[in-house]
Scaffold this motif. Structure first.
Motif, PDB file in Angstrom:
ATOM      1  N   SER A 111      13.526 -40.424  29.596  1.00 27.44           N
ATOM      2  CA  SER A 111      14.458 -39.533  28.894  1.00 27.44           C
ATOM      3  C   SER A 111      14.596 -38.200  29.619  1.00 27.44           C
ATOM      4  CB  SER A 111      13.988 -39.313  27.457  1.00 27.44           C
ATOM      5  OG  SER A 111      12.791 -38.561  27.427  1.00 27.44           O
ATOM      6  N   LEU A 112      13.499 -37.697  30.217  1.00 27.19           N
ATOM      7  CA  LEU A 112      13.584 -36.461  30.988  1.00 27.19           C
ATOM      8  C   LEU A 112      14.455 -36.656  32.224  1.00 27.19           C
ATOM      9  CD1 LEU A 112       9.892 -35.129  30.897  1.00 27.19           C
ATOM     10  CD2 LEU A 112      11.813 -34.406  29.477  1.00 27.19           C
ATOM     11  N   ASP A 113      14.338 -37.813  32.869  1.00 28.06           N
ATOM     12  CA  ASP A 113      15.117 -38.082  34.081  1.00 28.06           C
ATOM     13  C   ASP A 113      16.605 -38.216  33.770  1.00 28.06           C
ATOM     14  OD1 ASP A 113      12.788 -38.065  35.542  1.00 28.06           O
ATOM     15  OD2 ASP A 113      12.528 -40.242  35.483  1.00 28.06           O
ATOM     16  N   THR A 114      16.941 -38.758  32.606  1.00 27.11           N
ATOM     17  CA  THR A 114      18.352 -38.982  32.263  1.00 27.11           C
ATOM     18  C   THR A 114      18.950 -37.852  31.451  1.00 27.11           C
ATOM     19  OG1 THR A 114      17.677 -40.235  30.285  1.00 27.11           O
ATOM     20  CG2 THR A 114      18.019 -41.477  32.336  1.00 27.11           C
ATOM     21  N   GLY A 115      18.117 -36.879  31.040  1.00 27.05           N
ATOM     22  CA  GLY A 115      18.631 -35.757  30.263  1.00 27.05           C
ATOM     23  C   GLY A 115      18.898 -36.080  28.812  1.00 27.05           C
ATOM     24  N   GLN A 116      18.338 -37.160  28.298  1.00 27.71           N
ATOM     25  CA  GLN A 116      18.529 -37.541  26.903  1.00 27.71           C
ATOM     26  C   GLN A 116      17.411 -36.964  26.039  1.00 27.71           C
ATOM     27  OE1 GLN A 116      18.652 -41.798  26.997  1.00 27.71           O
ATOM     28  NE2 GLN A 116      20.690 -41.892  27.925  1.00 27.71           N
ATOM     29  N   ALA A 117      17.629 -37.008  24.740  1.00 26.91           N
ATOM     30  CA  ALA A 117      16.606 -36.530  23.809  1.00 26.91           C
ATOM     31  C   ALA A 117      15.380 -37.416  23.916  1.00 26.91           C
ATOM     32  CB  ALA A 117      17.155 -36.535  22.386  1.00 26.91           C
ATOM     33  N   PRO A 118      14.215 -36.841  24.132  1.00 29.99           N
ATOM     34  CA  PRO A 118      13.011 -37.666  24.331  1.00 29.99           C
ATOM     35  C   PRO A 118      12.536 -38.286  23.030  1.00 29.99           C
ATOM     36  CG  PRO A 118      12.413 -35.352  24.344  1.00 29.99           C
ATOM     37  CD  PRO A 118      13.913 -35.398  24.261  1.00 29.99           C
ATOM     38  N   PRO A 119      11.981 -39.493  23.105  1.00 28.30           N
ATOM     39  CA  PRO A 119      11.372 -40.082  21.911  1.00 28.30           C
ATOM     40  C   PRO A 119      10.059 -39.390  21.596  1.00 28.30           C
ATOM     41  CG  PRO A 119      10.974 -41.478  23.814  1.00 28.30           C
ATOM     42  CD  PRO A 119      11.858 -40.353  24.291  1.00 28.30           C
ATOM     43  N   GLU A 120       9.606 -39.535  20.371  1.00 32.50           N
ATOM     44  CA  GLU A 120       8.344 -38.916  19.987  1.00 32.50           C
ATOM     45  C   GLU A 120       7.186 -39.651  20.635  1.00 32.50           C
ATOM     46  OE1 GLU A 120       5.835 -37.699  15.949  1.00 32.50           O
ATOM     47  OE2 GLU A 120       7.879 -38.491  15.814  1.00 32.50           O
ATOM     48  N   LEU A 121       6.318 -38.894  21.271  1.00 32.96           N
ATOM     49  CA  LEU A 121       5.148 -39.475  21.915  1.00 32.96           C
ATOM     50  C   LEU A 121       4.105 -39.872  20.869  1.00 32.96           C
ATOM     51  CD1 LEU A 121       4.816 -37.021  24.900  1.00 32.96           C
ATOM     52  CD2 LEU A 121       4.963 -39.506  25.152  1.00 32.96           C
ATOM     53  N   THR A 122       3.340 -40.897  21.185  1.00 30.84           N
ATOM     54  CA  THR A 122       2.249 -41.329  20.324  1.00 30.84           C
ATOM     55  C   THR A 122       1.001 -41.540  21.181  1.00 30.84           C
ATOM     56  OG1 THR A 122       2.729 -43.699  20.574  1.00 30.84           O
ATOM     57  CG2 THR A 122       3.895 -42.514  18.809  1.00 30.84           C
ATOM     58  N   THR A 123      -0.138 -41.767  20.542  1.00 30.43           N
ATOM     59  CA  THR A 123      -1.358 -42.013  21.297  1.00 30.43           C
ATOM     60  C   THR A 123      -1.264 -43.281  22.131  1.00 30.43           C
ATOM     61  OG1 THR A 123      -2.283 -43.136  19.355  1.00 30.43           O
ATOM     62  CG2 THR A 123      -2.810 -40.802  19.638  1.00 30.43           C
ATOM     63  N   SER A 124      -0.421 -44.211  21.749  1.00 32.35           N
ATOM     64  CA  SER A 124      -0.277 -45.445  22.525  1.00 32.35           C
ATOM     65  C   SER A 124       0.693 -45.293  23.686  1.00 32.35           C
ATOM     66  CB  SER A 124       0.176 -46.595  21.619  1.00 32.35           C
ATOM     67  OG  SER A 124       1.425 -46.297  21.015  1.00 32.35           O
ATOM     68  N   THR A 125       1.676 -44.403  23.562  1.00 32.39           N
ATOM     69  CA  THR A 125       2.644 -44.228  24.656  1.00 32.39           C
ATOM     70  C   THR A 125       2.180 -43.184  25.663  1.00 32.39           C
ATOM     71  OG1 THR A 125       3.906 -42.631  23.331  1.00 32.39           O
ATOM     72  CG2 THR A 125       4.596 -44.941  23.248  1.00 32.39           C
ATOM     73  N   ALA A 126       1.250 -42.309  25.291  1.00 29.14           N
ATOM     74  CA  ALA A 126       0.669 -41.351  26.245  1.00 29.14           C
ATOM     75  C   ALA A 126      -0.516 -42.032  26.932  1.00 29.14           C
ATOM     76  CB  ALA A 126       0.232 -40.075  25.538  1.00 29.14           C
ATOM     77  N   ARG A 127      -0.202 -42.975  27.834  1.00 35.09           N
ATOM     78  CA  ARG A 127      -1.243 -43.787  28.487  1.00 35.09           C
ATOM     79  C   ARG A 127      -1.969 -43.012  29.573  1.00 35.09           C
ATOM     80  NH1 ARG A 127       2.975 -47.651  30.944  1.00 35.09           N
ATOM     81  NH2 ARG A 127       3.752 -45.530  31.336  1.00 35.09           N
ATOM     82  N   TYR A 128      -1.230 -42.172  30.296  1.00 35.52           N
ATOM     83  CA  TYR A 128      -1.758 -41.340  31.372  1.00 35.52           C
ATOM     84  C   TYR A 128      -1.248 -39.920  31.156  1.00 35.52           C
ATOM     85  CZ  TYR A 128      -2.253 -45.918  33.649  1.00 35.52           C
ATOM     86  OH  TYR A 128      -2.564 -47.216  33.946  1.00 35.52           O
ATOM     87  N   TRP A 129      -1.893 -38.949  31.819  1.00 36.74           N
ATOM     88  CA  TRP A 129      -1.426 -37.577  31.680  1.00 36.74           C
ATOM     89  C   TRP A 129      -0.029 -37.405  32.256  1.00 36.74           C
ATOM     90  CZ3 TRP A 129      -0.536 -35.333  36.401  1.00 36.74           C
ATOM     91  CH2 TRP A 129      -1.250 -35.813  37.501  1.00 36.74           C
ATOM     92  N   SER A 130       0.354 -38.249  33.206  1.00 37.23           N
ATOM     93  CA  SER A 130       1.702 -38.138  33.784  1.00 37.23           C
ATOM     94  C   SER A 130       2.773 -38.605  32.811  1.00 37.23           C
ATOM     95  CB  SER A 130       1.792 -38.955  35.073  1.00 37.23           C
ATOM     96  OG  SER A 130       1.446 -40.313  34.837  1.00 37.23           O
ATOM     97  N   ASP A 131       2.400 -39.325  31.742  1.00 39.72           N
ATOM     98  CA  ASP A 131       3.396 -39.810  30.786  1.00 39.72           C
ATOM     99  C   ASP A 131       4.029 -38.685  29.985  1.00 39.72           C
ATOM    100  OD1 ASP A 131       3.165 -42.468  31.484  1.00 39.72           O
ATOM    101  OD2 ASP A 131       1.639 -42.921  29.978  1.00 39.72           O
ATOM    102  N   PHE A 132       3.337 -37.547  29.841  1.00 35.17           N
ATOM    103  CA  PHE A 132       3.928 -36.426  29.091  1.00 35.17           C
ATOM    104  C   PHE A 132       4.107 -35.186  29.970  1.00 35.17           C
ATOM    105  CE2 PHE A 132      -0.647 -36.301  28.490  1.00 35.17           C
ATOM    106  CZ  PHE A 132      -0.984 -34.962  28.608  1.00 35.17           C
ATOM    107  N   ASN A 133       4.042 -35.362  31.281  1.00 33.19           N
ATOM    108  CA  ASN A 133       4.222 -34.259  32.215  1.00 33.19           C
ATOM    109  C   ASN A 133       5.697 -33.845  32.297  1.00 33.19           C
ATOM    110  OD1 ASN A 133       3.655 -32.535  34.618  1.00 33.19           O
ATOM    111  ND2 ASN A 133       4.868 -34.111  35.646  1.00 33.19           N
ATOM    112  N   ARG A 134       5.965 -32.537  32.282  1.00 33.06           N
ATOM    113  CA  ARG A 134       7.340 -32.019  32.292  1.00 33.06           C
ATOM    114  C   ARG A 134       7.690 -31.241  33.553  1.00 33.06           C
ATOM    115  NH1 ARG A 134      10.008 -31.534  27.392  1.00 33.06           N
ATOM    116  NH2 ARG A 134      11.095 -29.733  28.256  1.00 33.06           N
ATOM    117  N   VAL A 135       6.784 -31.117  34.502  1.00 35.34           N
ATOM    118  CA  VAL A 135       7.039 -30.267  35.670  1.00 35.34           C
ATOM    119  C   VAL A 135       6.994 -31.106  36.950  1.00 35.34           C
ATOM    120  CG1 VAL A 135       6.049 -28.254  34.532  1.00 35.34           C
ATOM    121  CG2 VAL A 135       4.619 -29.650  36.018  1.00 35.34           C
TER     122      VAL A 135
END
Length: 534
Positions: A111-135
């Motif tokens: 969603s960050l790459d396409t500029g769309q509204a991001p889905p809500e993160l959960t403990t299962s979708t945050a598998r690695y620290w890079s999954d919620f990285n914004r920079v």
């Protein structure tokens, strides 16, 4: 400028640092007339991308094991190189490329790459620290260590000696400082210090100790702060808990003599306040609490210096805390505060400022600022709600008196958010110096109206007084203290682990821990409780 260069060592630290960098990125302003209160040059470096585009990326070096980076690539959209590796090879024959099955990008990253509204993160979708990285990071910031694999069951990176062996092998081959750290330091005009986030309960603690020893050889007078993060141990087998305690004890023994300040962080085993709801098994959740505390405590090292009463630096804050020269380990605490109701009509003052339990906090004039207590009087050293400095270590030594009060030598208290805290004097405990002089500890207060922003990459771990999730911003208090509880914790660690350390190192580590503990009774005795521990 007053740059800070960051080192991130290991998976635990990279979770914490990712939350930290996401928050720094949120301070950038893009509208006309908007001005950020944060000096971005402290933590970000200007540069040029592969296509000549101007870039602004963190001054950081990120170390992790094979598999630890998740979907993060060393090259990104700003530094992508389309030339095939086989075409640039000096080998004249045909190249055969073997590729491991790539890790699929998270929906949040897509969603960050396409500029769309991001889905809500959960403990299962945050598998690695890079999954919620914004920079974006500079390619030189990414250092993968292929000698060990993340979460390996065959050879986990958890024993103390592994950290030293890995550092020695890498440094012998590359000279890590010259290759990885020095380029960022040489870009700095007037560096205020180095910030290191590292695990201290696994092999990364020894890796960090070796790294800091090299830093001290090259940059002897530079302020070096270490935030030592630890994994929750509840539910682990006894041998794993003992191993982590041994690693922590050895890390504190090594780091305290090299670093300017060491701040251990661990999730308390006691239940958290009801307005903090997190999953202790989720690194994304636990690191979020650590990162909010670190970011709020160090905020004043990157505020713009146009109003100097708010700004500080790592060296000055070190001097405030280490008043006897031997107190390099500090405790850290935090209290989240529920954001206020909308401002009253016709005023710019927040109305009904409350903490997360709904208790009222008095408002004071915005110009009431107490950057440093010049007289040395104590303006309230009472503990905050969440003690992240391993309070469970106080139970490691059964001989420790449960009723003994802590005596604070020096404390830095911070408040961020609308309104101004009460400055009512809290007399607290009075300690007695061996010269016979009675004095109260110094308390140094830093304040900022900049609230802690809760981004969509941050878990909703904070609750309001009506138990609804807080999703926008928080006010927050934190404190850094040098106090006698450090002595008790270090003694407890020494008692708990000394027999588990090999004979060749047992005496050395034991003596180092004893010296650390002695540093927290330097020139002081308690007027109400004699120190009868050995």
């Amino acid at each position: 400028m007053r740059e800070i260069v960051t080192l991130q060592l290991g998976q635990q630290s990279n979770y914490v640092a990712t939350h930290f960098w996401n928050t720094q990125e949120s301070y950038f302003t893009y509208g006309a007339g908007e001005e950020s209160p944060v000096d971005h040059d402290v933590h970000f470096r200007p540069g040029l991308g592969a296509d000549g585009t101007e870039t602004f990326m963190p001054r950081t070096v990120i170390y992790d094991l094979k598999g630890g980076f998740g979907t993060l690539r060393r090259l990104n959209a700003l530094y992508d190189i389309s030339e095939d590796a086989a075409e640039s090879s000096l080998w004249p024959g045909q190249a055969v490329v073997h590729r491991q099955q790539p890790i699929g990008a998270s929906a949040y990253q897509e969603s960050l790459d396409t500029g769309q509204a991001p889905p809500e993160l959960t403990t299962s979708t945050a598998r690695y620290w890079s999954d919620f990285n914004r920079v974006f990071y500079h390619p030189k910031s990414i250092v993968q260590l292929n000698e060990y694999e993340l979460n390996s069951t065959i050879m986990p990176f958890e024993k103390w000696h592994m950290g030293e062996e890995l550092f020695a092998n890498l440094d012998k081959e590359h000279d890590l400082l010259d290759r990885d750290l020095r380029p960022f330091i040489e870009e700095a005009d007037h560096m205020q210090g180095i910030q290191i986030i590292s695990g201290i309960d696994d092999a990364w603690g020894n890796f960090a100790a070796q790294y800091i020893e090299r830093i001290r050889d090259e940059y002897g007078k530079t302020a070096v702060w270490v935030f030592g993060v630890q994994e929750p141990t509840r539910g682990l087998p006894r041998e794993k808990r003992v191993l982590k305690l041994v690693n922590k004890a050895r890390a504190l023994a090594e780091l305290s003599s090299q670093a300017s300040l060491v701040v251990p962080l661990a999730l308390p085993e006691e239940p958290l306040p009801s307005h903090i709801q997190l999953n202790p098994t989720s690194p994304w959740h636990v690191s979020a609490l650590f990162a909010a505390t670190i970011e709020s405590t160090t905020l004043y090292t990157r505020l713009k210096t146009t109003d100097r009463i708010y700004s500080s630096n790592l060296g000055h804050m070190t001097d405030l805390l280490n008043i006897f020269g031997r107190q390099t380990i500090a405790n850290i605490e935090m209290s989240p505060i529920e954001p206020p109701n909308p401002t009253q009509s016709g005023t710019n003052r927040p109305a009904n400022l409350t903490n997360a339990r709904g208790e009222s906090i008095p408002n004071f004039d915005d110009n009431v600022i107490d950057n440093e207590s010049e007289s040395g009087s104590q303006k309230g050293t009472a503990p905050l709600e969440v003690d992240l400095s391993s309070p469970q270590d106080l139970r490691l030594d059964s001989r420790l008196k449960r009723s003994r009060k802590r005596y604070v030598f020096s404390q830095i208290r911070t408040y961020r958010g609308p309104g101004v805290e009460s400055t009512a004097d809290n007399k607290g405990d009075v300690a007695t110096c061996r010269s016979g002089m009675r004095r109260r500890p110094k308390v140094h207060n830093y304040r900022s109206g900049l609230s802690f922003q809760i981004l969509d990459s941050y878990p909703t771990i904070f609750r309001s007084h009506n138990r609804s999730a807080i999703k926008e911003r928080m006010a927050m208090r934190t404190s850094l203290s040098t106090d006698t509880s450090v002595m008790d914790k270090v003694r407890g660690l020494r008692t708990a682990v000394i027999q588990s350390i090999g004979l060749e190192d047992r005496e050395t580590v034991g003596n180092e821990l004893a010296e650390i503990a002695d540093g927290y009774k330097e020139g002081w005795t308690s007027g109400s409780d004699d120190d009868d521990d050995d």
